[in-house]
Design a protein around this motif. Structure first.
Motif, PDB file in Angstrom:
ATOM      1  N   GLY A   1      -3.219  -7.923  -9.056  1.00 32.17           N
ATOM      2  CA  GLY A   1      -4.196  -8.761  -8.393  1.00 32.17           C
ATOM      3  C   GLY A   1      -5.430  -8.951  -9.243  1.00 32.17           C
TER       4      GLY A   1
ATOM      5  N   ILE B   1      -6.140 -11.472 -13.299  1.00 35.79           N
ATOM      6  CA  ILE B   1      -4.779 -11.510 -12.773  1.00 35.79           C
ATOM      7  C   ILE B   1      -3.775 -11.279 -13.890  1.00 35.79           C
ATOM      8  CG2 ILE B   1      -3.036 -12.989 -11.712  1.00 35.79           C
ATOM      9  CD1 ILE B   1      -5.262 -14.199 -10.038  1.00 35.79           C
TER      10      ILE B   1
ATOM     11  N   LYS C   1      -4.257 -16.373  -2.607  1.00 32.56           N
ATOM     12  CA  LYS C   1      -5.725 -16.329  -2.646  1.00 32.56           C
ATOM     13  C   LYS C   1      -6.257 -15.835  -1.308  1.00 32.56           C
ATOM     14  CE  LYS C   1      -9.811 -19.240  -3.378  1.00 32.56           C
ATOM     15  NZ  LYS C   1     -10.521 -19.182  -2.109  1.00 32.56           N
TER      16      LYS C   1
ATOM     17  N   TYR D   1      -7.319 -12.151  -5.237  1.00 34.12           N
ATOM     18  CA  TYR D   1      -6.025 -12.769  -5.517  1.00 34.12           C
ATOM     19  C   TYR D   1      -4.991 -11.666  -5.598  1.00 34.12           C
ATOM     20  CZ  TYR D   1      -7.950 -17.360  -6.609  1.00 34.12           C
ATOM     21  OH  TYR D   1      -8.556 -18.585  -6.516  1.00 34.12           O
TER      22      TYR D   1
ATOM     23  N   VAL E   1      -0.959 -10.766  -6.658  1.00 35.22           N
ATOM     24  CA  VAL E   1       0.231 -11.186  -7.387  1.00 35.22           C
ATOM     25  C   VAL E   1       1.401 -10.484  -6.709  1.00 35.22           C
ATOM     26  CG1 VAL E   1       1.392 -11.242  -9.616  1.00 35.22           C
ATOM     27  CG2 VAL E   1      -1.107 -11.375  -9.525  1.00 35.22           C
TER      28      VAL E   1
ATOM     29  N   CYS F   1       0.042 -10.166   0.460  1.00 32.81           N
ATOM     30  CA  CYS F   1       1.342 -10.712   0.069  1.00 32.81           C
ATOM     31  C   CYS F   1       2.158 -11.029   1.315  1.00 32.81           C
ATOM     32  CB  CYS F   1       2.099  -9.709  -0.803  1.00 32.81           C
ATOM     33  SG  CYS F   1       1.384  -9.516  -2.451  1.00 32.81           S
TER      34      CYS F   1
ATOM     35  N   ILE G   1       1.288 -16.174  -6.237  1.00 30.61           N
ATOM     36  CA  ILE G   1      -0.133 -15.859  -6.273  1.00 30.61           C
ATOM     37  C   ILE G   1      -0.730 -16.255  -4.925  1.00 30.61           C
ATOM     38  CG2 ILE G   1      -2.340 -16.239  -7.437  1.00 30.61           C
ATOM     39  CD1 ILE G   1      -0.205 -14.999  -9.271  1.00 30.61           C
TER      40      ILE G   1
END
Length: 125
Positions: A70, A10, A47, A119, A121, A61, A45
Motif C-alpha cells: 500500500g 505503492i 483508493k 492506497y 495493493v 481490499c 489498486i
C-alpha cells in the motif's frame, strides 16, 4: 494529489511483495509438481477516502483479494525534502497495514490544511 508520492510509495510496497512471492516460488520450484502456472493476475489498486490532518484514511481490499502492499497520496504539503525544519516523512503519521481493520491499508498526515488518501495493493489471484 502528489502523483509521484503515490507511485513511489505503492511501487516500493508492491516490489517488496512481488520479490517475496518470487523468492517463495524459486525456493520451492524443485519440489513442485503442479501444472505450469498461468500468467499472474495484476494487482488491484484501491483508493481510500481523502481526509484532513490527524484523520485516518483507510483503503480496504475487496472480498476475495489479499492486501500485499500500500501507500498514500497527499496534498497541501510543500514539495522538497524539508518543511519547517522537519523532513517530509515526519508529517506522515501512518502508512502501514491497519491494526484494527483486516485487509486494509491506513494513512494519516499531520499538516494543517493537508489531505491524505490511503492506497491498498490487493492480490487478485
Amino acid at each position: 494529489m502528489t502523483v509521484n508520492t503515490v507511485t513511489k510509495r505503492i511501487a516500493v510496497g508492491f516490489a517488496i511483495a512481488a520479490f517475496g512471492a518470487a523468492g517463495y516460488l524459486v525456493g520451492n520450484a524443485a519440489t513442485s509438481t503442479a501444472a505450469p502456472a498461468q500468467a499472474p493476475t495484476p494487482p488491484k489498486i484501491v483508493k481510500g477516502n481523502d481526509v484532513g490532518t490527524n484523520e485516518l484514511s483507510f483503503a480496504k481490499c475487496p472480498d476475495g483479494t489479499a492486501l500485499i502492499g500500500g501507500g498514500y497520496a497527499s496534498d497541501g504539503v510543500q514539495s522538497g525534502p524539508v518543511i519547517g525544519g522537519k523532513s517530509y516523512d515526519a508529517y506522515i503519521k501512518a502508512n502501514a497495514p491497519s491494526l484494527s481493520r483486516p485487509n486494509t491499508w491506513a494513512a494519516k498526515i499531520d499538516v494543517p490544511g493537508g489531505t491524505i488518501a490511503a492506497y491498498a495493493v490487493c492480490a487478485t489471484g
